[in-house]
Design an enzyme around this catalytic site. Structure first.
Site, mmCIF file in Angstrom:
data_model
loop_
_atom_site.group_PDB
_atom_site.id
_atom_site.type_symbol
_atom_site.label_atom_id
_atom_site.label_comp_id
_atom_site.label_asym_id
_atom_site.label_seq_id
_atom_site.Cartn_x
_atom_site.Cartn_y
_atom_site.Cartn_z
ATOM 1 N N GLN A 109 -0.369 4.903 0.855
ATOM 2 C CA GLN A 109 -0.612 5.060 2.284
ATOM 3 C C GLN A 109 0.702 5.384 3.010
ATOM 4 O O GLN A 109 0.768 6.334 3.793
ATOM 5 C CB GLN A 109 -1.214 3.757 2.847
ATOM 6 C CG GLN A 109 -1.488 3.820 4.328
ATOM 7 C CD GLN A 109 -2.626 4.776 4.654
ATOM 8 O OE1 GLN A 109 -3.700 4.658 4.112
ATOM 9 N NE2 GLN A 109 -2.391 5.740 5.532
ATOM 10 N N HIS A 123 0.872 -1.193 0.000
ATOM 11 C CA HIS A 123 0.000 0.000 0.000
ATOM 12 C C HIS A 123 0.909 1.243 0.000
ATOM 13 O O HIS A 123 0.982 1.975 0.998
ATOM 14 C CB HIS A 123 -0.925 -0.039 1.221
ATOM 15 C CG HIS A 123 -2.115 0.859 1.112
ATOM 16 N ND1 HIS A 123 -2.369 1.643 0.008
ATOM 17 C CD2 HIS A 123 -3.138 1.104 1.985
ATOM 18 C CE1 HIS A 123 -3.490 2.319 0.207
ATOM 19 N NE2 HIS A 123 -3.980 2.004 1.396
ATOM 20 N N ARG A 152 -3.460 11.670 2.517
ATOM 21 C CA ARG A 152 -3.594 10.837 1.312
ATOM 22 C C ARG A 152 -3.844 11.757 0.108
ATOM 23 O O ARG A 152 -3.258 11.588 -0.960
ATOM 24 C CB ARG A 152 -4.771 9.850 1.468
ATOM 25 C CG ARG A 152 -4.589 8.791 2.548
ATOM 26 C CD ARG A 152 -3.476 7.833 2.201
ATOM 27 N NE ARG A 152 -3.696 7.220 0.904
ATOM 28 C CZ ARG A 152 -4.478 6.162 0.671
ATOM 29 N NH1 ARG A 152 -5.088 5.565 1.681
ATOM 30 N NH2 ARG A 152 -4.619 5.675 -0.549
HETATM 31 N N1 CP Z 1 -6.446 3.615 4.177
HETATM 32 C C1 CP Z 1 -7.145 3.291 3.060
HETATM 33 O O1 CP Z 1 -6.582 2.942 2.022
HETATM 34 O O2 CP Z 1 -8.492 3.420 3.176
HETATM 35 P P1 CP Z 1 -9.579 2.947 2.110
HETATM 36 O O3 CP Z 1 -9.569 1.446 2.095
HETATM 37 O O4 CP Z 1 -10.870 3.516 2.599
HETATM 38 O O5 CP Z 1 -9.204 3.494 0.771
HETATM 39 N N1 NVA Z 2 -4.422 -3.926 5.550
HETATM 40 C C1 NVA Z 2 -5.696 -3.344 5.192
HETATM 41 C C2 NVA Z 2 -5.513 -1.911 4.803
HETATM 42 C C3 NVA Z 2 -6.791 -1.182 4.494
HETATM 43 C C4 NVA Z 2 -6.547 0.205 4.010
HETATM 44 C C5 NVA Z 2 -6.319 -4.139 4.053
HETATM 45 O O1 NVA Z 2 -5.602 -4.532 3.140
HETATM 46 O O2 NVA Z 2 -7.529 -4.370 4.098
#
Ligand code: CP
Ligand code: NVA
Length: 303
Positions: free
Chosen positions: A133, A130, A290
């Protein structure tokens, strides 16, 4: 750099430039200024998983820059790689739009999109990483601590996509991270070896949350059950008992340690409501950033 798939692929200088651009664009928008560098450009946004922050912040970032975001639900196109191969989707979208962002289960889907697309591809979360993030998190850390360099993050919980991207950011930007996970949920050893080769001793794994937070500047957590792991929910919730970020754990940390969570937060599980709402919690600044990081990223990749 055509794409943004992993922080690991980016040289530190480029990451620092993105952080400077994010801060500049953030202050520009605070005074009501506009940078319309993406006027006439279109971003296709493909989502295999739900999203609040990523979807809306990318849509707003794109619109702010004068561009046009198109949100695509997988069912609209018959699934990614189901109605037609991923490589065809990549090449067709490249004829219509100027950029693609995708949130997928398999990391390889974004890799394949990037391989075949002529336009930039942005990873908006995969099971593996991610990166948007983690970069927004570094921007937030920079705003709340003296700098990001040398900052110590205690990540309490699952060695997951968010932890992995943060580990990449730590190795590139000289932050330190200790990850406290229950046995069997640690970050993979290959990632740990790889980041420590980039910057010696930047990431360490433990099974002791209390020890992890002792000298932490940041206490970070994420859900115990990531999207796609719903079938393991009960087992995971049992296995992660003792890894909750609660008042007792926070008491072991320095008094000014900040609380971070990528959100969504499952209050009462990985974090208590009390800690999430405490004065040291910076979770909403983190969510806001973000938008600011992604504005910079879109400008860098697409203008
Ligand atoms: N933190 C994040 O990516 O949130 P969402 O899943 O809501 O996009
Ligand atoms: N680790 C979590 C992050 C959500 C933003 C997922 O992948 O669901």
């Amino acid at each position: 750099m055509k794409d943004f798939l992993s922080i690991n692929n980016y040289p530190a200088e480029l990451l620092k430039e993105l952080l400077r651009m994010s801060a500049r664009l953030k202050s520009l928008c605070t005074v009501g200024g506009k940078d319309l560098c993406l006027a006439g450009k279109t971003l296709a946004m493909l989502f295999e998983k739900p999203s609040l922050r990523t979807r809306i912040s990318f849509q707003v970032a794109m619109t702010d820059l004068g561009g046009n975001p198109i949100y695509v639900k997988p069912e609209d196109i018959g699934g990614i790689g189901k109605r037609e191969p991923v490589k065809d989707i990549a090449r067709i979208l490249s004829r219509y739009v100027d950029g693609i962002m995708a949130r997928t289960f398999e990391h390889n889907t974004v890799v394949e999109l990037a391989q075949y697309a002529k336009v930039p591809v942005i990873n908006a979360l995969t099971d593996w990483l991610h990166p948007c993030q983690a970069m927004a998190d570094v921007l937030t850390i920079q705003e709340h601590c003296r700098d990001y360099e040398g900052v110590k993050i205690a990540f309490i919980g699952d060695g997951n996509n968010v932890a992995r991207s943060l580990a990449h950011a730590c190795s590139k930007l000289h932050m330190k991270m200790v990850i406290a996970s229950p046995a069997g949920y640690e970050l993979d050893t290959e990632t740990i070896e790889n980041v420590n080769q980039i910057t010696a001793d930047c990431v360490r794994q433990t099974n002791d949350p209390g020890a992890a937070v002792l000298d932490a500047d940041i206490i970070y957590t994420d859900t115990w059950v990531s999207m796609g792991q719903e079938a393991e929910k009960q087992k995971r919730q049992a296995d992660f008992a003792g890894f909750q970020v609660n008042a007792e754990l926070v008491k072991s940390a320095p008094a000014n340690a900040k609380i971070m969570h990528c959100l969504p937060a499952y209050r009462g599980l990985e974090i208590t409501d009390e800690v999430a709402e405490s004065p040291n919690s910076i979770i909403f600044d983190q969510a806001e950033n973000r938008l600011h990081f992604q504005r910079a990223l879109l400008k860098k990749l697409m203008s």
